[in-house]
Design an enzyme around this catalytic site. Structure first.
Site, short mmCIF file in Angstrom:
data_model
loop_
_atom_site.label_atom_id
_atom_site.label_comp_id
_atom_site.label_asym_id
_atom_site.label_seq_id
_atom_site.Cartn_x
_atom_site.Cartn_y
_atom_site.Cartn_z
N GLU A 117 -25.99 -2.64 -23.11
CA GLU A 117 -26.14 -3.16 -24.47
C GLU A 117 -27.12 -2.30 -25.25
O GLU A 117 -28.34 -2.35 -25.02
CB GLU A 117 -26.63 -4.62 -24.44
CG GLU A 117 -26.76 -5.22 -25.82
CD GLU A 117 -27.35 -6.61 -25.82
OE1 GLU A 117 -27.73 -7.08 -26.91
OE2 GLU A 117 -27.44 -7.22 -24.73
N LYS A 248 -28.45 -21.50 -9.22
CA LYS A 248 -27.63 -20.67 -10.10
C LYS A 248 -27.00 -21.44 -11.26
O LYS A 248 -25.87 -21.18 -11.66
CB LYS A 248 -26.54 -19.95 -9.29
CG LYS A 248 -27.09 -18.91 -8.32
CD LYS A 248 -25.98 -18.15 -7.62
CE LYS A 248 -26.52 -17.03 -6.77
NZ LYS A 248 -27.26 -17.48 -5.58
N ASP A 322 -30.84 -11.13 -7.40
CA ASP A 322 -29.52 -11.77 -7.49
C ASP A 322 -29.23 -12.02 -8.96
O ASP A 322 -29.83 -12.90 -9.59
CB ASP A 322 -29.54 -13.08 -6.70
CG ASP A 322 -28.17 -13.74 -6.61
OD1 ASP A 322 -27.31 -13.45 -7.47
OD2 ASP A 322 -27.95 -14.54 -5.69
N HIS A 413 -28.86 -3.38 -34.89
CA HIS A 413 -27.71 -3.29 -33.99
C HIS A 413 -26.65 -2.34 -34.55
O HIS A 413 -25.95 -1.65 -33.79
CB HIS A 413 -27.11 -4.67 -33.74
CG HIS A 413 -27.91 -5.46 -32.75
ND1 HIS A 413 -29.11 -6.05 -33.05
CD2 HIS A 413 -27.66 -5.74 -31.44
CE1 HIS A 413 -29.57 -6.68 -31.96
NE2 HIS A 413 -28.73 -6.50 -30.98
#
Length: 420
Positions: A117, A248, A322, A413
């Site tokens: 990104e 998670k 993770d 951006h």
């Protein structure tokens, strides 16, 4: 989930197109007649194993995409992957240094960020510079623990209570059982939650310098096996994880318990740095924070923050964490307030920072190098790493809220992503 009639009509038109309803129905039926290609049962990550797997995928003699695999020895990844076919490369940028005055992290830390990104590294770098020029941010570990939540089903509430009472009065024995499976994990407590005749045992562990998901799973399995063997009442059935641990996922219990490490970071930024680096004012940034906080409440977010997941995902991938744990780690609360001297108070509290500096992906070459760059590789550094992660999240909040307040979010951006 419901949809309005206009959207349903648009969806139906998209699905049907030039096809009849019968053609669509046939297309969606299960196909048990057409043979499907099977992946070759080739084990390991040695070069011959990878070549065999690629021949199975592409056919004999077909060229292997060199961007995925160019013949290198992949055995270093053998303990971390199945059906390996190569690697995916991500660019890694560096932000900072970020000064952290923490209960465990003390010093200036570079932040390796793996992302595709554009503008992300630049934004976190800007936030890190502002924090460092302001003297750094304070950071502290408020709580630690990783939970596994086995679930047990019984014929009646009475049976469930007898079973629960036995388990909770034998915690010392269960702690000893857990210790037989790990040198570093310690069973700290067992709590329980009941739903009718179902019982959820919430087994809380400390996990040392490892993130610890596998560690607590193996220990909890041993605990459950012991309970089933010894308890006066047997459940009708049970599972080692019954989805009450928050593993998670973002959950409402995030702010009443801890998953991994609960970390808070704060700083005071002089108004002159807000104007110089962010081209706005503390007042404008607080106005934006207030409006965005209400926007989060209106849409039911768990916590109130701008984009913790951006920086944490990039840092997690670069440092061998993770990546799926970002789902829970990115829960938290950002708070901004104006001080009397036109300074800006900023803080970030993240209750689910589940990270480690040993085990898992942290030992892989690139990830180990990233942790070494930070001075946080290996045992003894997990708490410091968690504090740096929280400080990085705060840096990202300062930068993005400053950009929104200044009105240059879109331009940044456009310049750094689309035009470049």
């Amino acid at each position: 989930m419901t949809q309005n009639s206009q959207k349903i009509e648009q969806l139906a038109a998209t699905l049907l197109g030039e096809r009849s309803q019968e053609e669509v129905r046939k297309r969606l039926e299960a196909d048990t007649k057409t043979p499907y290609a099977r992946l070759a049962n080739v084990k390991g990550t040695a070069p011959e194993a990878l070549r065999g797997r690629w021949e199975n995928l592409l056919g004999q003699g077909e060229p292997i995409p060199p961007a995925l695999y160019n013949g290198e020895d992949m055995e270093v990844y053998g303990a971390n992957i199945e059906n390996c076919i190569g690697t995916v490369k991500l660019p890694v940028g560096v932000a900072g240094p970020l000064r952290v005055n923490g209960s465990f992290a003390k010093g200036d830390y570079y932040l390796p960020l793996a992302t595709t990104e554009a503008a992300l590294v630049a934004s976190y770098h800007r936030g890190a510079v502002i924090l460092s020029k302001s003297g750094g941010c304070s950071a502290v570990i408020l709580a630690e623990g990783v939970t596994r939540s086995p679930g047990f089903a019984f014929a009646s509430i009475g049976d469930m209570l007898i079973f629960a009472h036995w388990a909770l009065t034998h915690k010392d024995q269960l702690k000893e059982v857990a210790a037989t499976t790990t040198r570093f994990g310690v069973l700290q407590d067992i709590r329980f939650a009941a739903q009718g005749s179902h019982l959820y045992l919430l087994c809380d562990f400390s996990t040392g310098d490892a993130a610890g998901q596998n560690m607590v799973t193996i220990a909890t399995q041993a605990i459950c096996d012991f309970i089933i063997e010894q308890a006066p009442i047997a459940p009708q059935y049970w599972f080692v994880e019954a989805n009450a641990s928050g593993d998670k996922k973002a959950t409402a219990q995030s702010f009443t318990t801890v998953r991994g490490k609960k970390v808070a970071a704060e700083a005071v930024i002089p108004g002159k740095y807000i104007e110089r680096f962010l081209h706005t004012t503390p007042e404008k940034m607080v106005q934006y924070w207030q409006m965005s906080a209400l926007g989060g409440v209106m849409t039911g977010t768990i916590g109130v923050q701008g984009h913790y997941a951006n920086g944490l995902a990039a840092l997690f991938i670069a440092c061998g964490q993770d990546a799926a744990c970002v789902a829970e780690a990115a829960v938290g609360i950002t708070r901004f307030a104006i001080l009397e001297d036109n300074g800006l108070y900023v803080s970030a509290t993240l209750p689910n920072m589940i990270v480690g500096t040993v085990g898992g992906g942290t030992k892989l070459p690139s990830q180990q190098a990233a942790l070494q760059l930070m001075g946080l590789a290996g045992a003894g550094h997990a708490r410091a790493f968690a504090e740096v992660c929280a400080a990085a999240a705060l840096a990202g909040e300062i930068s993005i809220i400053g950009s929104m307040a200044a009105g240059d979010f879109t331009k940044a951006h456009d310049d750094l992503a689309r035009k470049r």
